[in-house]
Design a protein around this motif. Structure first.
Motif, PDB file in Angstrom:
ATOM      1  N   SER A   1       0.840  -1.196   0.000  1.00  0.00           N
ATOM      2  CA  SER A   1       0.000   0.000   0.000  1.00  0.00           C
ATOM      3  C   SER A   1       0.872   1.242   0.000  1.00  0.00           C
ATOM      4  CB  SER A   1      -0.918   0.003   1.230  1.00  0.00           C
ATOM      5  OG  SER A   1      -1.850  -1.047   1.176  1.00  0.00           O
TER       6      SER A   1
ATOM      7  N   SER B   1       1.231   4.177  -3.037  1.00  0.00           N
ATOM      8  CA  SER B   1       1.196   5.616  -2.799  1.00  0.00           C
ATOM      9  C   SER B   1       2.425   6.291  -3.400  1.00  0.00           C
ATOM     10  CB  SER B   1       1.125   5.880  -1.287  1.00  0.00           C
ATOM     11  OG  SER B   1       1.046   7.258  -1.013  1.00  0.00           O
TER      12      SER B   1
ATOM     13  N   VAL C   1       1.358   8.920   3.948  1.00  0.00           N
ATOM     14  CA  VAL C   1       0.215   9.573   3.318  1.00  0.00           C
ATOM     15  C   VAL C   1       0.401  11.083   3.304  1.00  0.00           C
ATOM     16  CG1 VAL C   1      -2.277   9.941   3.435  1.00  0.00           C
ATOM     17  CG2 VAL C   1      -1.327   7.691   3.966  1.00  0.00           C
TER      18      VAL C   1
ATOM     19  N   ASP D   1       3.197  12.089   0.765  1.00  0.00           N
ATOM     20  CA  ASP D   1       2.810  11.748  -0.606  1.00  0.00           C
ATOM     21  C   ASP D   1       1.675  12.646  -1.107  1.00  0.00           C
ATOM     22  OD1 ASP D   1       4.719   9.846  -0.490  1.00  0.00           O
ATOM     23  OD2 ASP D   1       3.380   8.118  -0.501  1.00  0.00           O
ATOM     24  N   VAL D   2       0.665  12.868  -0.267  1.00  0.00           N
ATOM     25  CA  VAL D   2      -0.434  13.754  -0.666  1.00  0.00           C
ATOM     26  C   VAL D   2       0.076  15.171  -0.863  1.00  0.00           C
ATOM     27  CG1 VAL D   2      -2.587  14.809   0.129  1.00  0.00           C
ATOM     28  CG2 VAL D   2      -2.243  12.351   0.384  1.00  0.00           C
TER      29      VAL D   2
ATOM     30  N   ILE E   1      -5.967   8.420  -8.107  1.00  0.00           N
ATOM     31  CA  ILE E   1      -5.641   9.020  -6.804  1.00  0.00           C
ATOM     32  C   ILE E   1      -6.863   9.006  -5.893  1.00  0.00           C
ATOM     33  CG2 ILE E   1      -5.084  11.199  -5.651  1.00  0.00           C
ATOM     34  CD1 ILE E   1      -3.202  11.808  -7.972  1.00  0.00           C
TER      35      ILE E   1
ATOM     36  N   TYR F   1      -6.903   7.009  -2.338  1.00  0.00           N
ATOM     37  CA  TYR F   1      -6.756   7.747  -1.086  1.00  0.00           C
ATOM     38  C   TYR F   1      -8.065   7.953  -0.326  1.00  0.00           C
ATOM     39  CZ  TYR F   1      -1.864   8.878  -1.972  1.00  0.00           C
ATOM     40  OH  TYR F   1      -0.520   8.790  -2.161  1.00  0.00           O
TER      41      TYR F   1
ATOM     42  N   GLY G   1      -9.166   4.831   1.569  1.00  0.00           N
ATOM     43  CA  GLY G   1      -8.075   4.521   2.490  1.00  0.00           C
ATOM     44  C   GLY G   1      -8.056   5.449   3.688  1.00  0.00           C
ATOM     45  N   MET G   2      -8.216   6.753   3.451  1.00  0.00           N
ATOM     46  CA  MET G   2      -8.245   7.714   4.547  1.00  0.00           C
ATOM     47  C   MET G   2      -9.469   7.506   5.428  1.00  0.00           C
ATOM     48  SD  MET G   2      -5.574   9.583   4.621  1.00  0.00           S
ATOM     49  CE  MET G   2      -6.178  10.855   5.726  1.00  0.00           C
TER      50      MET G   2
ATOM     51  N   TYR H   1     -11.051  -1.339   0.160  1.00  0.00           N
ATOM     52  CA  TYR H   1      -9.913  -0.443  -0.087  1.00  0.00           C
ATOM     53  C   TYR H   1      -8.738  -1.189  -0.713  1.00  0.00           C
ATOM     54  CZ  TYR H   1      -5.524   1.804   1.325  1.00  0.00           C
ATOM     55  OH  TYR H   1      -4.257   2.310   1.342  1.00  0.00           O
TER      56      TYR H   1
END
Length: 376
Positions: free
Chosen positions: A171, A175, A270, A273-274, A311, A315, A318-319, A343
């Protein structure tokens, strides 16, 4: 989640009184289900457990095999607590998702590998994404389907840790590849004349290696830290696969280090990466808005459409799954388990479809392959 909470999801009643696992022979009917009463003695308290007979033998095996001296007990995966009657239908849908993930990602890798004209940065990153999706889906789906369809609830201690490591490590790698694809879109739109020079095969290989190493190094402490924990209680996981926090919550020793490191890795991976993806698209938006003409802007934005869809698919669930697991105490547990499972299977199933539909080159190659197969 403690044993009592997990059992309550299966409408299992618990009454405490005093101390070593000892089954009772009595049983009674509750509606259309047969319920089994068993007496368990643990930590000086007798616990009378009542649960459906379908869970009786494997669950009591997990319970009876659990004590403080057994540092590596097997785990018992419940599946999707509260939705036992619907698990076969849910398994069918998960099976379809897994089939789409296998066919779609293998086809994508094959097409990119065999067509030299697709050996460009965007497609090479897409091949990496497909390879990661294959591992991610195959780490989750087989055992989940075995739990839901064949009631193969038990999973070995080491196997559980390996599954957990692969799920979380890949995972993280997915990302990282999404960040690399955002970088590719930035260079392609903002520096089109130097795209192939900047993102040369050597750099793409180094980026791929960095993504791989980051995922392995950051997630390797997960199973190592878990091996130091002691499991005195029954190791019943209210999930369909081995999820890190679900396993940590079963431990009877101090878990502050595990919880802190897990949260730090999630926020680091996260968060960074975000942020990197956000900066890339902010620069892309700034460059596109300076381009004269509406058609040119639409064309520039259209090259990012597939990546933006991927994306969001990766995300957003997952979030939501991460936040509900740690802070969503009022969210029904079966909702969290379903989201956590989807997910891991929805992105691998949808990514090839998104790129196949929105990318002309991939779509043309797929149609050509299907035409050839149809003539055979």
């Amino acid at each position: 989640m403690g044993v009592s909470e997990i059992l309550n999801h299966h409408h299992i009643t618990i009454r405490d009184d005093i101390g070593k696992f000892k089954p009772l022979s009595s049983s009674h009917e509750d509606g259309s289900q047969i319920w089994t009463i068993r007496q368990c003695i643990r930590n000086g308290a007798i616990m009378f457990l009542s649960f459906p007979s379908s869970f009786s033998d494997p669950l009591m095996m997990a319970l009876s095999n659990s004590n403080c001296s057994l540092l590596q007990p097997p785990f018992f995966l419940i599946g999707i607590p509260g939705l036992e009657e619907s698990q076969h239908w849910i398994a069918l849908q998960l099976c379809v998702l897994y089939f789409l993930a296998l066919v779609g990602n293998v086809t994508t890798i094959f097409i990119i590998w065999t067509d030299p004209s697709l050996h460009q940065p965007m497609y090479l990153f897409l091949a990496m994404l497909s390879g990661i999706d294959l591992v991610l889906a195959s780490s989750t789906a087989p055992k989940t389907l075995a739990v839901l369809l064949a009631h193969a609830h038990e999973i070995g201690y080491t196997v559980c840790l390996i599954q957990m490591f692969f799920i979380h490590a890949f995972s993280s790698m997915e990302s990282g590849v999404l960040v690399a694809m955002a970088l590719d879109r930035y260079v392609a739109i903002c520096h089109p004349l130097h795209h192939s020079t900047i993102l040369n095969p050597g750099l793409i290989g180094r980026v791929g290696m960095a993504v791989l190493v980051r995922g392995l190094l950051l997630l390797l402490p997960f199973p190592i830290l878990l091996r130091r924990l002691v499991f005195c209680q029954a190791t019943v996981i209210g999930h369909a696969y081995c999820e890190h926090m679900a396993v940590v919550k079963l431990a009877d020793s101090e878990t502050t280090v595990n919880r802190t490191y897990g949260l730090a890795v999630a926020l680091l991976v996260v968060g960074l990466d975000v942020l990197a993806i956000g900066i890339s698209y902010a620069l892309i938006l700034h460059a596109v808005l300076k381009v004269p003409g509406g058609d040119a802007r639409i064309k520039a934005f259209s090259t990012c459409g597939s990546h933006i869809c991927v994306i969001l698919v990766f995300y957003v669930p997952g979030m939501f799954s991460f936040l509900t697991h740690r802070f969503g105490h009022h969210v029904p547990h079966h909702v969290h388990v379903l989201l956590a499972t989807l997910y891991l299977l929805v992105p691998p199933a949808l990514n090839p479809l998104v790129y196949g539909v929105k990318t002309r080159q991939i779509r043309q190659r797929v149609l050509r392959v299907l035409y050839i197969i149809g003539r055979i």
